[in-house]
Design a protein around this motif. Structure first.
Motif, PDB file in Angstrom:
ATOM      1  N   SER A 118      59.823  35.681  30.219  1.00  0.00           N
ATOM      2  CA  SER A 118      59.773  34.569  31.173  1.00  0.00           C
ATOM      3  C   SER A 118      61.047  34.534  31.995  1.00  0.00           C
ATOM      4  CB  SER A 118      59.590  33.232  30.431  1.00  0.00           C
ATOM      5  OG  SER A 118      60.699  33.001  29.564  1.00  0.00           O
ATOM      6  N   GLY A 119      61.004  33.783  33.103  1.00  0.00           N
ATOM      7  CA  GLY A 119      62.167  33.673  33.966  1.00  0.00           C
ATOM      8  C   GLY A 119      61.925  32.694  35.090  1.00  0.00           C
ATOM      9  N   ARG A 120      62.830  32.681  36.062  1.00  0.00           N
ATOM     10  CA  ARG A 120      62.730  31.766  37.199  1.00  0.00           C
ATOM     11  C   ARG A 120      63.050  32.527  38.479  1.00  0.00           C
ATOM     12  NH1 ARG A 120      66.162  26.269  38.435  1.00  0.00           N
ATOM     13  NH2 ARG A 120      67.864  27.765  38.590  1.00  0.00           N
ATOM     14  N   THR A 121      62.241  32.352  39.520  1.00  0.00           N
ATOM     15  CA  THR A 121      62.417  33.069  40.782  1.00  0.00           C
ATOM     16  C   THR A 121      62.577  32.075  41.920  1.00  0.00           C
ATOM     17  OG1 THR A 121      61.055  34.892  39.988  1.00  0.00           O
ATOM     18  CG2 THR A 121      61.425  34.765  42.360  1.00  0.00           C
ATOM     19  N   ALA A 122      63.586  32.294  42.752  1.00  0.00           N
ATOM     20  CA  ALA A 122      63.797  31.431  43.915  1.00  0.00           C
ATOM     21  C   ALA A 122      62.784  31.769  44.996  1.00  0.00           C
ATOM     22  CB  ALA A 122      65.211  31.618  44.459  1.00  0.00           C
ATOM     23  N   THR A 123      62.254  30.732  45.636  1.00  0.00           N
ATOM     24  CA  THR A 123      61.306  30.923  46.726  1.00  0.00           C
ATOM     25  C   THR A 123      61.869  30.381  48.029  1.00  0.00           C
ATOM     26  OG1 THR A 123      60.236  28.801  46.246  1.00  0.00           O
ATOM     27  CG2 THR A 123      59.341  30.762  45.162  1.00  0.00           C
ATOM     28  N   ALA A 124      63.191  30.429  48.152  1.00  0.00           N
ATOM     29  CA  ALA A 124      63.846  29.859  49.324  1.00  0.00           C
ATOM     30  C   ALA A 124      63.529  30.658  50.577  1.00  0.00           C
ATOM     31  CB  ALA A 124      65.357  29.837  49.111  1.00  0.00           C
ATOM     32  N   ALA A 125      63.279  29.953  51.678  1.00  0.00           N
ATOM     33  CA  ALA A 125      63.103  30.599  52.979  1.00  0.00           C
ATOM     34  C   ALA A 125      64.463  30.584  53.664  1.00  0.00           C
ATOM     35  CB  ALA A 125      62.076  29.832  53.801  1.00  0.00           C
ATOM     36  N   ASP A 126      65.143  31.732  53.690  1.00  0.00           N
ATOM     37  CA  ASP A 126      66.508  31.743  54.224  1.00  0.00           C
ATOM     38  C   ASP A 126      66.555  31.901  55.736  1.00  0.00           C
ATOM     39  OD1 ASP A 126      65.808  34.365  54.580  1.00  0.00           O
ATOM     40  OD2 ASP A 126      67.501  35.214  53.465  1.00  0.00           O
ATOM     41  N   GLY A 127      65.410  31.985  56.376  1.00  0.00           N
ATOM     42  CA  GLY A 127      65.378  32.033  57.834  1.00  0.00           C
ATOM     43  C   GLY A 127      65.438  33.412  58.436  1.00  0.00           C
ATOM     44  N   ALA A 128      65.665  34.444  57.627  1.00  0.00           N
ATOM     45  CA  ALA A 128      65.735  35.810  58.156  1.00  0.00           C
ATOM     46  C   ALA A 128      64.351  36.251  58.608  1.00  0.00           C
ATOM     47  CB  ALA A 128      66.278  36.763  57.098  1.00  0.00           C
ATOM     48  N   ARG A 129      64.256  36.828  59.804  1.00  0.00           N
ATOM     49  CA  ARG A 129      62.978  37.282  60.346  1.00  0.00           C
ATOM     50  C   ARG A 129      62.732  38.731  59.944  1.00  0.00           C
ATOM     51  NH1 ARG A 129      61.114  34.176  64.822  1.00  0.00           N
ATOM     52  NH2 ARG A 129      60.492  36.030  65.994  1.00  0.00           N
ATOM     53  N   ALA A 130      61.478  39.021  59.588  1.00  0.00           N
ATOM     54  CA  ALA A 130      61.147  40.365  59.091  1.00  0.00           C
ATOM     55  C   ALA A 130      61.136  41.401  60.213  1.00  0.00           C
ATOM     56  CB  ALA A 130      59.797  40.335  58.386  1.00  0.00           C
ATOM     57  N   GLY A 131      60.612  41.044  61.378  1.00  0.00           N
ATOM     58  CA  GLY A 131      60.500  42.001  62.482  1.00  0.00           C
ATOM     59  C   GLY A 131      61.764  42.061  63.314  1.00  0.00           C
TER      60      GLY A 131
END
Length: 276
Positions: A118-131
């Motif tokens: 088990s564990g914990r994963t951050a789902t933060a949207a840091d604003g970086a654009r993929a394209g």
């Protein structure tokens, strides 16, 4: 026979005299006239803009500018996480169980337990654009942008560095990236400059740029620029020989570095217009 020899000597003397006169005429003179240097319209325009920006920027007490390159400030107020657990089944398959912040749970697979992780994963949207531009081209565009802004005297602040510095403070929740980011912006910068890229087949770089400049404390939008980053020309091209006679020389396509510089130039022009 004597007449032939005499005539030959006369021709030789005349040729020698002509050559001597030509040499005397050429002494100290270039063989051909050098073409005048091509006017660097983009460079001259950038210099004028940088000078005007420097004066207006100084009147505003040189606000610190943090650049978000192909990154946006998101509306997420805090970093969210999801708890996860994985069961390895006796037959080698796995079952995944995810517990979300809102209390919901998802399970997939057969629950024949052999091992649990088990564990914990951050789902933060840091604003970086993929394209965006390919990495090397992106570096060049950022180089042109930053160099042009610096030539106008802008104080450019690095986002990562101020976030790291802010996270060292006492009582800071380092697990909340959004909170750390906003504290860093408020404490160590004055203006936020978001430079975004979107595909555009008609642009020299393949991308159109949008730049928003915002006052961090008041939230005021100071400038918005949407541009392909095409440098201005210094006038019509030179006349050059072509297959059908003389024609105007075609301009060379701008480099990615020049595109980035042009984007910065238009941003400075917009700020000068706003600041008066």
């Amino acid at each position: 026979m004597r007449r032939a020899c005499s005539a030959g000597m006369t021709i030789a003397i005349l040729l020698g005299a002509t050559a001597a006169v030509a040499q005397q005429y050429r002494d100290g003179m270039p063989e051909v006239l050098a073409a005048p240097p091509r006017a660097d319209g983009a460079g001259q325009n950038n210099a004028v803009t940088a000078s005007a920006f420097r004066a207006a920027y100084a009147r505003k007490k040189s606000p610190r500018m943090v650049i978000f390159w192909n990154r946006q400030l998101t509306d997420s107020l805090s970093t969210s996480y999801e708890e996860w657990s994985r069961y390895t089944l006796t037959d080698g398959r796995m079952v995944d169980k995810t517990l979300y912040d809102d209390g919901s749970t998802t399970i997939a697979g057969r629950a024949v337990e052999a091992e649990l992780r088990s564990g914990r994963t951050a789902t933060a949207a840091d604003g970086a654009r993929a394209g965006g531009l390919a990495e090397r081209a992106d570096w060049k565009a950022a180089q042109g942008f930053n160099r042009t802004m610096l030539s106008g005297g802008a104080q450019l602040i690095d986002r990562t560095l101020i976030m790291r510095a802010t996270a060292l403070g006492k009582g800071v929740d380092r697990s909340d990236a959004q909170s750390v980011e906003m504290s860093a912006l408020v404490g160590k910068a004055d203006l936020l400059v978001e430079v975004l890229q979107t595909p555009d087949d008609g642009a020299p770089s393949g991308y159109t740029f949008r730049v928003d400049v915002k006052d961090i404390r008041s939230g005021t939008l100071l400038a918005t620029v949407v541009t392909q980053g095409v440098p201005s020309r210094g006038g019509p091209g030179r006349w050059v020989a072509g297959p059908n006679g003389y024609q105007r020389e075609r301009p060379l396509p701008p480099t990615v570095d020049q595109v980035g510089a042009r984007v910065a130039t238009e941003v400075m022009q917009a700020l000068v217009a706003n600041w008066g």
